[in-house]
Motif scaffolding. Structure first.
Motif, short mmCIF file in Angstrom:
data_model
loop_
_atom_site.label_atom_id
_atom_site.label_comp_id
_atom_site.label_asym_id
_atom_site.label_seq_id
_atom_site.Cartn_x
_atom_site.Cartn_y
_atom_site.Cartn_z
N PHE A 105 0.86 -1.12 0.06
CA PHE A 105 -0.09 0.03 -0.09
C PHE A 105 1.03 1.27 -0.19
O PHE A 105 2.03 1.32 0.53
CB PHE A 105 -1.07 0.09 1.23
N ALA A 106 0.44 2.24 -0.52
CA ALA A 106 0.98 3.36 -0.94
C ALA A 106 1.01 4.22 0.61
O ALA A 106 -0.15 4.31 1.22
CB ALA A 106 0.43 4.25 -1.88
N LEU A 107 2.04 4.95 0.91
CA LEU A 107 1.95 5.72 2.06
C LEU A 107 1.70 7.22 1.85
O LEU A 107 1.42 7.95 2.65
CB LEU A 107 3.57 5.61 2.54
N GLU A 114 12.25 16.15 -8.19
CA GLU A 114 13.32 17.09 -8.54
C GLU A 114 13.73 17.11 -10.18
O GLU A 114 12.87 16.20 -10.86
CB GLU A 114 14.70 16.82 -7.73
N ARG A 115 14.13 17.89 -10.55
CA ARG A 115 14.60 17.96 -12.02
C ARG A 115 16.14 17.57 -11.76
O ARG A 115 16.85 18.40 -11.11
CB ARG A 115 14.49 19.19 -12.62
N ASP A 116 16.59 16.48 -12.53
CA ASP A 116 18.08 16.28 -12.39
C ASP A 116 19.22 17.12 -13.31
O ASP A 116 18.40 18.10 -13.69
CB ASP A 116 18.25 14.56 -12.68
N ALA A 117 20.25 16.88 -13.02
CA ALA A 117 21.34 17.70 -13.65
C ALA A 117 21.03 17.83 -15.30
O ALA A 117 21.63 18.76 -15.84
CB ALA A 117 22.65 17.23 -13.32
N ASN A 118 20.26 16.76 -16.08
CA ASN A 118 20.29 16.78 -17.28
C ASN A 118 18.80 17.36 -17.78
O ASN A 118 18.30 17.20 -18.90
CB ASN A 118 20.28 15.44 -18.00
N GLY A 119 17.92 17.84 -16.74
CA GLY A 119 16.73 18.57 -17.09
C GLY A 119 15.41 17.39 -17.24
O GLY A 119 14.52 17.93 -17.45
N ARG A 120 15.75 16.36 -16.65
CA ARG A 120 14.63 15.40 -16.77
C ARG A 120 13.93 15.46 -15.17
O ARG A 120 14.71 15.62 -14.41
CB ARG A 120 15.27 14.00 -16.86
N GLU A 121 12.78 15.30 -15.57
CA GLU A 121 11.81 15.39 -14.30
C GLU A 121 11.71 14.01 -13.61
O GLU A 121 11.57 12.91 -14.04
CB GLU A 121 10.37 15.82 -14.82
N ILE A 122 11.66 14.06 -12.06
CA ILE A 122 11.70 12.82 -11.46
C ILE A 122 10.38 13.10 -10.18
O ILE A 122 10.35 13.86 -9.62
CB ILE A 122 12.83 12.44 -10.57
N PHE A 123 9.63 12.00 -10.55
CA PHE A 123 8.65 12.03 -9.39
C PHE A 123 8.90 10.63 -8.47
O PHE A 123 9.33 9.63 -9.26
CB PHE A 123 6.86 11.73 -10.05
N ALA A 124 8.28 10.65 -7.30
CA ALA A 124 8.70 9.46 -6.12
C ALA A 124 7.22 9.23 -5.52
O ALA A 124 6.37 10.10 -5.56
CB ALA A 124 9.58 9.92 -5.36
N THR A 125 7.18 7.93 -5.21
CA THR A 125 6.28 7.57 -4.15
C THR A 125 6.61 6.46 -3.32
O THR A 125 7.70 5.82 -3.82
CB THR A 125 4.88 7.18 -4.93
N ASN A 126 6.20 6.34 -2.12
CA ASN A 126 6.52 5.35 -1.10
C ASN A 126 5.55 4.35 -0.96
O ASN A 126 4.47 4.44 -0.77
CB ASN A 126 7.14 6.03 0.23
N PHE A 127 6.17 3.06 -0.60
CA PHE A 127 5.17 1.97 -0.39
C PHE A 127 5.78 1.29 0.89
O PHE A 127 6.76 1.05 1.01
CB PHE A 127 4.85 1.24 -1.46
N GLU A 128 4.59 0.51 1.45
CA GLU A 128 5.00 -0.35 2.55
C GLU A 128 4.51 -1.82 2.15
O GLU A 128 3.11 -1.89 1.41
CB GLU A 128 4.40 0.00 3.94
N VAL A 129 5.27 -2.82 2.41
CA VAL A 129 5.03 -3.85 1.89
C VAL A 129 4.52 -4.93 3.12
O VAL A 129 5.35 -4.76 4.07
CB VAL A 129 6.17 -4.47 0.95
N LEU A 130 3.76 -5.71 3.10
CA LEU A 130 3.72 -6.93 4.09
C LEU A 130 3.97 -7.89 3.27
O LEU A 130 2.97 -8.81 2.51
CB LEU A 130 2.08 -6.61 4.57
N ARG A 131 4.86 -8.99 3.93
CA ARG A 131 5.04 -10.29 3.24
C ARG A 131 5.64 -10.99 4.35
O ARG A 131 5.95 -10.52 5.28
CB ARG A 131 6.15 -9.80 2.01
N GLU A 132 5.78 -12.44 3.83
CA GLU A 132 6.29 -13.56 4.73
C GLU A 132 7.84 -12.95 4.89
O GLU A 132 8.37 -12.19 4.17
CB GLU A 132 6.48 -14.59 4.24
N PRO A 133 8.44 -13.40 6.05
CA PRO A 133 9.83 -12.91 6.36
C PRO A 133 10.75 -13.52 5.45
O PRO A 133 10.75 -14.63 4.85
CB PRO A 133 10.02 -13.57 7.76
N ALA A 134 12.04 -12.74 5.29
CA ALA A 134 12.94 -13.31 4.18
C ALA A 134 13.71 -14.33 4.86
O ALA A 134 13.83 -14.38 5.99
CB ALA A 134 13.84 -12.23 3.83
#
Length: 137
Positions: A105-107, A114-134
């Protein structure tokens, strides 16, 4: 396989690109201009223990990941981030590469990072995962 492998495979299977070509794990590479990176895992809430659980015997873990979407145009980067957000948020129980995932699920909604050094746009999103233990790192 790792959490990042599993989520990259999931993103690829849902049509968001190809792992190693437009979907990357652990880093956002210099090229191509339009791509996705899945980063983490990051600190999260403690593992889930049941009443009968004890130290070292968690029933589930809750790692967090960040997904970055980059493109030359602001609207294209935002659309890719939203498409991934819609695919991942609320994901129901399933097995990915033999690991049981209960949910993802999204947080928050995708946000402009940000816009990187080459002028490209960056979007982000964070998620929490519920899974069996590694069983390994």
């Amino acid at each position: 396989m790792s959490l990042l492998d599993d989520l990259a495979d999931l993103a690829s299977s849902q049509g968001h690109g190809t792992v190693g070509t437009s979907i990357f794990k652990s880093a956002l590479p210099a090229q191509p201009d339009e791509c996705v990176a899945i980063l983490g895992p990051y600190a999260a809430a403690p593992p889930v223990h049941a009443m009968s659980g004890s130290a070292g015997q968690a029933l589930a873990e809750r790692p967090r990941v960040q997904i970055l979407a980059r493109a030359a145009r602001h609207d294209a980067a935002h659309k890719k981030a939203r498409d991934l957000w819609f695919s991942f948020d609320g994901l129901q129980a399933r097995s990915i590469n033999g690991v049981a995932y209960q949910s993802v699920f999204a947080l928050q909604q995708p946000f402009y990072l940000e816009r990187d050094a080459n002028g490209r746009e960056i979007f982000a999103t964070n998620f929490e995962v519920l899974r069996e233990p590694a069983t390994s790192s």
